[in-house]
Enzyme design. Structure first.
Site, PDB file in Angstrom:
ATOM      1  N   CYS A  47      -1.077   9.569   3.311  1.00 29.29           N
ATOM      2  CA  CYS A  47      -1.303   9.026   1.962  1.00 29.29           C
ATOM      3  C   CYS A  47      -2.588   9.478   1.242  1.00 29.29           C
ATOM      4  O   CYS A  47      -2.515   9.703   0.065  1.00 29.29           O
ATOM      5  CB  CYS A  47      -1.396   7.463   2.052  1.00 29.29           C
ATOM      6  SG  CYS A  47      -2.563   6.553   2.921  1.00 29.29           S
ATOM      7  N   GLU A  96       0.994  -1.163   0.080  1.00 30.81           N
ATOM      8  CA  GLU A  96       0.048   0.076  -0.039  1.00 30.81           C
ATOM      9  C   GLU A  96       0.842   1.306   0.075  1.00 30.81           C
ATOM     10  O   GLU A  96       1.704   1.373   0.951  1.00 30.81           O
ATOM     11  CB  GLU A  96      -1.014  -0.036   1.215  1.00 30.81           C
ATOM     12  CG  GLU A  96      -1.561  -1.267   1.645  1.00 30.81           C
ATOM     13  CD  GLU A  96      -2.267  -1.992   0.345  1.00 30.81           C
ATOM     14  OE1 GLU A  96      -2.429  -1.322  -0.826  1.00 30.81           O
ATOM     15  OE2 GLU A  96      -2.591  -3.250   0.351  1.00 30.81           O
TER      16      GLU A  96
HETATM   17  P1  NAD Z   1       9.032   4.780   3.475  1.00 33.09           P
HETATM   18  O1  NAD Z   1       8.705   3.918   2.375  1.00 33.09           O
HETATM   19  O2  NAD Z   1      10.284   5.604   3.531  1.00 33.09           O
HETATM   20  O3  NAD Z   1       9.263   3.804   4.651  1.00 33.09           O
HETATM   21  C1  NAD Z   1       8.157   2.786   5.006  1.00 33.09           C
HETATM   22  C2  NAD Z   1       8.926   1.547   5.619  1.00 33.09           C
HETATM   23  O4  NAD Z   1       9.838   0.886   4.870  1.00 33.09           O
HETATM   24  C3  NAD Z   1       9.802   2.061   6.918  1.00 33.09           C
HETATM   25  O5  NAD Z   1       9.629   0.901   7.946  1.00 33.09           O
HETATM   26  C4  NAD Z   1      11.276   1.877   6.154  1.00 33.09           C
HETATM   27  O6  NAD Z   1      12.331   1.669   7.137  1.00 33.09           O
HETATM   28  C5  NAD Z   1      11.056   0.583   5.333  1.00 33.09           C
HETATM   29  N1  NAD Z   1      12.101   0.580   4.262  1.00 33.09           N
HETATM   30  C6  NAD Z   1      12.786   1.658   3.709  1.00 33.09           C
HETATM   31  N2  NAD Z   1      13.473   1.130   2.708  1.00 33.09           N
HETATM   32  C7  NAD Z   1      13.370  -0.231   2.781  1.00 33.09           C
HETATM   33  C8  NAD Z   1      14.077  -1.466   1.874  1.00 33.09           C
HETATM   34  N3  NAD Z   1      14.581  -1.017   1.069  1.00 33.09           N
HETATM   35  N4  NAD Z   1      13.307  -2.449   2.210  1.00 33.09           N
HETATM   36  C9  NAD Z   1      12.559  -2.686   3.107  1.00 33.09           C
HETATM   37  N5  NAD Z   1      12.037  -1.975   3.844  1.00 33.09           N
HETATM   38  C10 NAD Z   1      12.298  -0.531   3.698  1.00 33.09           C
HETATM   39  O7  NAD Z   1       7.768   5.729   4.043  1.00 33.09           O
HETATM   40  P2  NAD Z   1       7.608   6.525   4.967  1.00 33.09           P
HETATM   41  O8  NAD Z   1       8.322   7.637   4.856  1.00 33.09           O
HETATM   42  O9  NAD Z   1       7.651   5.861   6.285  1.00 33.09           O
HETATM   43  O10 NAD Z   1       6.014   6.612   4.952  1.00 33.09           O
HETATM   44  C11 NAD Z   1       5.528   7.791   3.937  1.00 33.09           C
HETATM   45  C12 NAD Z   1       4.801   7.123   2.841  1.00 33.09           C
HETATM   46  O11 NAD Z   1       3.874   6.057   3.228  1.00 33.09           O
HETATM   47  C13 NAD Z   1       4.189   8.012   1.820  1.00 33.09           C
HETATM   48  O12 NAD Z   1       4.407   7.897   0.589  1.00 33.09           O
HETATM   49  C14 NAD Z   1       2.794   7.521   1.982  1.00 33.09           C
HETATM   50  O13 NAD Z   1       1.738   7.792   0.948  1.00 33.09           O
HETATM   51  C15 NAD Z   1       2.849   6.078   2.363  1.00 33.09           C
HETATM   52  N6  NAD Z   1       1.606   5.584   3.123  1.00 33.09           N
HETATM   53  C16 NAD Z   1       0.761   4.885   2.450  1.00 33.09           C
HETATM   54  C17 NAD Z   1      -0.411   4.625   2.940  1.00 33.09           C
HETATM   55  C18 NAD Z   1      -1.567   3.708   2.239  1.00 33.09           C
HETATM   56  O14 NAD Z   1      -2.398   3.132   2.833  1.00 33.09           O
HETATM   57  N7  NAD Z   1      -1.431   3.493   0.857  1.00 33.09           N
HETATM   58  C19 NAD Z   1      -0.601   4.969   4.288  1.00 33.09           C
HETATM   59  C20 NAD Z   1       0.278   5.545   5.122  1.00 33.09           C
HETATM   60  C21 NAD Z   1       1.378   6.175   4.189  1.00 33.09           C
END
Ligand code: NAD
Length: 539
Positions: free
Chosen positions: A336, A302
């Site tokens: 998001c 997501e």
């Molecule tokens: P992010 O993608 O930077 O990080 C999300 C998670 O992934 C964190 O726990 C991070 O440590 C981990 N991560 C980072 N690199 C990784 C890798 N290479 N392999 C595995 N895990 C890894 O996102 P963020 O800054 O924490 O959150 C913001 C983003 O989340 C925005 O783009 C937002 O739109 C999205 N979001 C989506 C929803 C939805 O339901 N669609 C809900 C909330 C947030």
């Protein structure tokens, strides 16, 4: 902090926390003075008793400090240390996966009724701790009081909602028709095994528990990694799950950032991934998970959004401006589902912009521990720098920028505080209309034909939420028929594109936003944590 059940003072002298009204994202007009009075007491207690402590990982029911220790700080004030956490080493991730694998058969054989009952118990524990969890979430990611409490209430409802889904579907098994009277076939859904659950920073309670509890109810065991900025609520969730009595090894917590996440994804003992976060990371996981392995494995991803709102000529301008301001600037635009681009009919453009700018002007920015603060800081210096780059790009394109400042002085020097920002006059093909910024940054586009505007709003790589304001039924029908996003809203003052609630709305994305119903609150989410098996028996 357990046992924080102080009685109310002020007008709620007789009210215990159990009797206070529930905060949701929609009931903004209610009187929450009792809730505020209680938070006035809980927030300082949480600051005094819960911050700055060691928060180890939890593997097989035990504290685990194998890895690189790191200190996380509050975005409200970088001098406030949230605690010390451990970025789990590859060995620690390996142990967590092994613990989850070791626990999975017993957890599956416990049966769906008992799993549902234990998860309901998780909801009960979270309910008794909801104020301290909300205060921790507020301090951890800089949410306003109402956003933080709303999130924790949402999280509790999610647990109950998914547990009830499991029960009302009888554990997802059904008898099929018979080709022969002696031959019976039953179709069942059964767990994959071990799920890696990887969560973002912005809804650290609701999304972490939404994904995890779904995996658990389905009969999987879990290795969970919160955002490195949200280890505090991550550990509080692990504590709630342990207190509810889930067996050791069923739910394992490993903190850390990209490296720890990548170690989970790469581990051959992980059978499925539930991820919520950015498009970039989610797509990389989808492309890489299980590649080179013996068989396909599921990824539920997501991801981001660039969510349009359409304000038609027939709209109630006040309602539209109120809903737009809440969606664009609530949680500093770091949702998001945030409304990040608004299409306004040319004939009401001036009225709408005057009303919207008035709402933006009235927003109180500051320490979200305080009652009337609507906007706290953005999450990090990197987010502030992204804001500065976006404002500079808008100005370079000769757009008019209302807001656009990074705030300084006093508390503002200790975090990254920015103004709610409205940008008009950008060229229609500008990247700021298209790319997710995850900031309180709203771009405005004009239209004369709603049909064309919706086509322009659809033409982004995302498809998460969309909103409309109209008093014309045919315009509403056009929006419902042609807007491509997964979640649609019309005429809401409480949020143009935000504010879904489990059991009341669902939350689903497509295209660059994800694959379907979500960890947040999708009606058809739970079955995605299971695989189908058909069993034909000749009697
Ligand atoms: P992010 O993608 O930077 O990080 C999300 C998670 O992934 C964190 O726990 C991070 O440590 C981990 N991560 C980072 N690199 C990784 C890798 N290479 N392999 C595995 N895990 C890894 O996102 P963020 O800054 O924490 O959150 C913001 C983003 O989340 C925005 O783009 C937002 O739109 C999205 N979001 C989506 C929803 C939805 O339901 N669609 C809900 C909330 C947030």
């Amino acid at each position: 902090m357990a046992g924080m059940t102080t009685k109310m003072t002020m007008q709620d002298k007789t009210m215990t926390p159990d009797q206070l009204p529930r905060v949701t994202y929609s009931n903004i007009a209610e009187d929450f003075s009792g809730v505020h009075a209680h938070l006035d007491r809980v927030i300082p207690q949480v600051k005094a008793e819960m911050l700055g402590r060691e928060r180890a990982n939890r593997i097989a029911g035990r504290d685990d400090r194998d890895g690189e220790p790191f200190t996380a700080v509050s975005p409200i004030d970088r001098d406030i240390a949230l605690g010390t956490f451990w970025a789990a080493s590859p060995d620690a991730v390996d142990r967590a996966v092994k613990a989850a694998r070791g626990a999975r058969e017993a957890w599956r054989h416990l049966g769906w009724e008992k799993r549902a009952a234990l998860c309901h118990r998780v909801a009960e524990v979270m309910t008794t701790r909801r104020f301290e969890m909300a205060a921790a979430c507020l301090i951890e990611v800089g949410k306003s009081r109402m956003e933080a409490l709303g999130e924790v209430e949402e999280a509790i409802d999610l647990v109950r909602f998914y547990a009830d889904e499991l029960v009302s579907n009888h554990g997802f098994g059904r008898d099929l028709k018979r080709a022969n009277p002696r031959e019976e076939t039953r179709d069942v859904l059964r767990p994959f095994g071990v799920f890696g659950v990887i969560a973002p920073f912005n809804f650290p309670v609701a999304l972490s528990i939404g994904m995890s509890i779904s995996a658990l109810l389905a009969g999987n065991t879990v290795v969970f990694k919160p955002s490195p900025m949200a280890g505090l609520t991550g550990r509080l969730l692990a504590d709630c799950i342990a207190e509810a009595g889930l067996p050791e090894g069923v739910f394992n917590l490993v903190c850390g950032g990209a490296e720890t996440g990548a170690a989970i994804v790469a581990h051959p003992g992980i059978d499925g991934i539930a991820f919520t976060g950015s498009h970039q990371v989610g797509m990389a996981i989808m492309r890489g998970f299980g590649v080179g392995g013996a068989h396909a494995k599921p990824v539920l991803a997501e991801m981001g959004g660039k969510n349009p709102t359409y304000v038609a000529a027939s709209a109630d301008v006040e309602t539209a401006a109120a809903g737009m301001a809440r969606s664009a600037f609530g949680l500093q635009g770091q949702k998001c589902s945030a409304g990040s681009v608004v299409f306004v009919h040319d004939t009401i453009r001036e009225d709408f912009l005057t009303a919207l700018k008035g709402k933006a002007d009235a927003i109180r920015i500051g320490d979200p521990c305080e009652r009337d603060v609507f906007m706290g800081p953005v999450i990090s210096p990197a987010a502030r720098q992204r804001f500065e780059r976006a404002v500079a790009a808008a100005r370079a394109a000769q757009a008019e920028v209302t807001g656009g400042r990074v705030l300084s002085g006093g508390l503002f020097n200790k975090g990254d505080y920015v103004e709610p920002t409205i940008v008009t006059g950008l060229p229609d093909d500008h990247a700021l209309h298209r790319d997710e910024l995850f900031l309180p940054f709203l771009t405005v586009r004009g239209f004369s034909s709603l049909k064309d505007a919706i086509a322009r709003g659809n033409a982004v790589p995302y498809g998460l939420t969309a909103g409309v304001y109209t008093r014309d039924e045919s315009e509403l029908d056009l929006f419902l028929d042609t807007a491509e996003a997964g979640v649609l809203y019309a005429n809401r003052a409480s949020g143009a594109t935000t504010g879904a609630w489990p059991g009341i709305q669902t939350f689903c994305g497509w295209k660059g936003s994800g694959t379907g119903s979500k960890g947040g609150l999708g009606t058809f989410y739970l079955p995605q944590f299971m695989r189908e098996q058909s069993r034909t028996i000749m009697r």
